[in-house]
Design a protein around this motif. Sequence first.
Motif, PDB file in Angstrom:
ATOM      1  N   SER A  38       0.815  -1.217   0.000  1.00 61.53           N
ATOM      2  CA  SER A  38       0.000   0.000   0.000  1.00 61.53           C
ATOM      3  C   SER A  38       0.848   1.266   0.000  1.00 61.53           C
ATOM      4  O   SER A  38       0.375   2.332  -0.422  1.00 61.53           O
ATOM      5  CB  SER A  38      -0.935   0.014   1.216  1.00 61.53           C
ATOM      6  N   PHE A  39       2.108   1.171   0.462  1.00 59.73           N
ATOM      7  CA  PHE A  39       2.955   2.366   0.503  1.00 59.73           C
ATOM      8  C   PHE A  39       3.282   2.885  -0.892  1.00 59.73           C
ATOM      9  O   PHE A  39       3.688   4.037  -1.048  1.00 59.73           O
ATOM     10  CB  PHE A  39       4.236   2.087   1.291  1.00 59.73           C
ATOM     11  N   LEU A  40       3.116   2.063  -1.910  1.00 62.72           N
ATOM     12  CA  LEU A  40       3.288   2.541  -3.282  1.00 62.72           C
ATOM     13  C   LEU A  40       2.269   3.630  -3.603  1.00 62.72           C
ATOM     14  O   LEU A  40       2.561   4.555  -4.357  1.00 62.72           O
ATOM     15  CB  LEU A  40       3.125   1.372  -4.265  1.00 62.72           C
ATOM     16  N   ALA A  41       1.080   3.495  -3.009  1.00 63.49           N
ATOM     17  CA  ALA A  41       0.001   4.445  -3.300  1.00 63.49           C
ATOM     18  C   ALA A  41      -0.101   5.577  -2.287  1.00 63.49           C
ATOM     19  O   ALA A  41      -0.491   6.696  -2.632  1.00 63.49           O
ATOM     20  CB  ALA A  41      -1.331   3.704  -3.374  1.00 63.49           C
ATOM     21  N   ILE A  42       0.255   5.315  -1.023  1.00 69.32           N
ATOM     22  CA  ILE A  42       0.014   6.320   0.020  1.00 69.32           C
ATOM     23  C   ILE A  42       1.234   7.178   0.355  1.00 69.32           C
ATOM     24  O   ILE A  42       1.122   8.091   1.177  1.00 69.32           O
ATOM     25  CB  ILE A  42      -0.508   5.646   1.302  1.00 69.32           C
ATOM     26  N   ARG A  43       2.382   6.912  -0.276  1.00 65.11           N
ATOM     27  CA  ARG A  43       3.577   7.717   0.029  1.00 65.11           C
ATOM     28  C   ARG A  43       3.349   9.216  -0.148  1.00 65.11           C
ATOM     29  O   ARG A  43       3.796  10.016   0.686  1.00 65.11           O
ATOM     30  CB  ARG A  43       4.767   7.263  -0.827  1.00 65.11           C
ATOM     31  N   PRO A  44       2.639   9.664  -1.219  1.00 62.28           N
ATOM     32  CA  PRO A  44       2.416  11.112  -1.386  1.00 62.28           C
ATOM     33  C   PRO A  44       1.606  11.735  -0.258  1.00 62.28           C
ATOM     34  O   PRO A  44       1.673  12.959  -0.047  1.00 62.28           O
ATOM     35  CB  PRO A  44       1.652  11.186  -2.714  1.00 62.28           C
ATOM     36  N   TYR A  45       0.845  10.937   0.475  1.00 64.57           N
ATOM     37  CA  TYR A  45       0.012  11.462   1.554  1.00 64.57           C
ATOM     38  C   TYR A  45       0.732  11.412   2.904  1.00 64.57           C
ATOM     39  O   TYR A  45       0.242  11.948   3.893  1.00 64.57           O
ATOM     40  CB  TYR A  45      -1.290  10.652   1.647  1.00 64.57           C
ATOM     41  N   ILE A  46       1.895  10.770   2.947  1.00 67.94           N
ATOM     42  CA  ILE A  46       2.644  10.637   4.194  1.00 67.94           C
ATOM     43  C   ILE A  46       3.882  11.527   4.206  1.00 67.94           C
ATOM     44  O   ILE A  46       4.191  12.165   5.217  1.00 67.94           O
ATOM     45  CB  ILE A  46       3.056   9.162   4.411  1.00 67.94           C
ATOM     46  N   TYR A  47       4.584  11.574   3.076  1.00 62.60           N
ATOM     47  CA  TYR A  47       5.826  12.345   2.996  1.00 62.60           C
ATOM     48  C   TYR A  47       5.647  13.519   2.032  1.00 62.60           C
ATOM     49  O   TYR A  47       4.870  13.449   1.084  1.00 62.60           O
ATOM     50  CB  TYR A  47       6.979  11.474   2.480  1.00 62.60           C
ATOM     51  N   SER A  48       6.396  14.579   2.284  1.00 68.19           N
ATOM     52  CA  SER A  48       6.413  15.699   1.342  1.00 68.19           C
ATOM     53  C   SER A  48       7.498  15.429   0.307  1.00 68.19           C
ATOM     54  O   SER A  48       8.594  14.981   0.647  1.00 68.19           O
ATOM     55  CB  SER A  48       6.701  17.008   2.083  1.00 68.19           C
ATOM     56  N   ASN A  49       7.203  15.713  -0.955  1.00 69.05           N
ATOM     57  CA  ASN A  49       8.127  15.465  -2.060  1.00 69.05           C
ATOM     58  C   ASN A  49       8.699  14.042  -2.001  1.00 69.05           C
ATOM     59  O   ASN A  49       9.917  13.834  -1.900  1.00 69.05           O
ATOM     60  CB  ASN A  49       9.279  16.479  -2.041  1.00 69.05           C
ATOM     61  N   PRO A  50       7.848  13.016  -2.062  1.00 63.74           N
ATOM     62  CA  PRO A  50       8.326  11.648  -1.904  1.00 63.74           C
ATOM     63  C   PRO A  50       9.246  11.180  -3.011  1.00 63.74           C
ATOM     64  O   PRO A  50      10.206  10.455  -2.758  1.00 63.74           O
ATOM     65  CB  PRO A  50       7.027  10.833  -1.891  1.00 63.74           C
ATOM     66  N   GLY A  51       8.979  11.590  -4.267  1.00 64.93           N
ATOM     67  CA  GLY A  51       9.803  11.132  -5.385  1.00 64.93           C
ATOM     68  C   GLY A  51       9.617   9.644  -5.620  1.00 64.93           C
ATOM     69  O   GLY A  51       8.941   8.951  -4.857  1.00 64.93           O
ATOM     70  N   PRO A  52      10.254   9.115  -6.645  1.00 63.09           N
ATOM     71  CA  PRO A  52      10.124   7.686  -6.941  1.00 63.09           C
ATOM     72  C   PRO A  52      10.944   6.843  -5.960  1.00 63.09           C
ATOM     73  O   PRO A  52      11.919   7.325  -5.374  1.00 63.09           O
ATOM     74  CB  PRO A  52      10.677   7.568  -8.359  1.00 63.09           C
ATOM     75  N   LEU A  53      10.574   5.596  -5.806  1.00 64.69           N
ATOM     76  CA  LEU A  53      11.326   4.680  -4.965  1.00 64.69           C
ATOM     77  C   LEU A  53      12.656   4.337  -5.631  1.00 64.69           C
ATOM     78  O   LEU A  53      12.743   4.222  -6.856  1.00 64.69           O
ATOM     79  CB  LEU A  53      10.537   3.394  -4.724  1.00 64.69           C
TER      80      LEU A  53
END
Length: 310
Positions: free
Chosen positions: A109-124
């Motif tokens: 699920s972190f593939l989808a929710i990273r933008p809502y948890i971190y600022s400027n997440p960028g690609p993995l």
Amino acid sequence: MATPVTIKVSNRNPRKPIKRLPSSIEVTDATTVQDVKDKLGKQVGLNPERLGISDPEKKKLLSDRKALITKHKEVLGGLEILVKDLGPQASWTTVFVIEYLGPILIHLSFLAIRPYIYSNPGPLSTSQYLSMAMIVLHFLKREYETLFVHRFSLATMPFFNIFKNSGHYWVFSGFNLAYWIYKPTSYTAKSSPAIDSINYVGIALYLFGEIANYNAHVVLSKLRKPGGTERGIPKGFGFDTVTCPNYSFELIAWTGIALVTKSWSTVLFGIIAYGQMRIWAQKKERALRQLSDKYNKKRNGIIPGPWRKL
């Protein structure tokens, strides 16, 4: 068949007595612990798996449901059994499937929710994708083993264990790992786009640990027939060195994951896992020692070391 014997039935916990519990029950030399539970369950109106049967002398739970009740000397000597309501139960398979499912869903699920948890997440990064794949595959393997490899001697465990066990895996190997591993500022995120030498070492340890761990589980499963409760002394790769090589190989696999994630959260989970597995290994050691006087006593249940015969 031998003449039936009448055994006294008593509440083990007088403060919480089981209603409608009969004062006695008749057994023969062919009556198993499960038979007693089934008979009592019908009379008191409870699922037989909720009933814990204990001997009156040591008050030890008769955990082998297929054992003959008359083979227990303490029961036959006092002609009495103690009965306790263990509360709501759940199958071991159900508990394991639920607890392992959590980390799988959380990491994916972190593939989808990273933008809502971190600022400027960028690609993995490559290491972050690799970390996710290793962790998810680890728990998918566990799910497979639960459904198709493991053979449980006990039919059920307390229903509350679903929450306790899931809390351990969902929090420590789920949210704890995922939050720090997929963080944009983590060391893993700053890794080289290519797989580096440390990652290769981690992958090698991971593959060895997972394959050897699976082999150990297969060895353990072959000690018991489907639906059986018999115990045996495991032999084979790792078992001649430590009591529980399946735990040893699991730690090796997680060491590999730690090298790839390069995160303190993975190390923390490994330490917590080792502490729990060490307790399980000590219990297994004691059980095997009681099973046979020919069992070679190990000095350590997980980490290889000197050992001697009893």
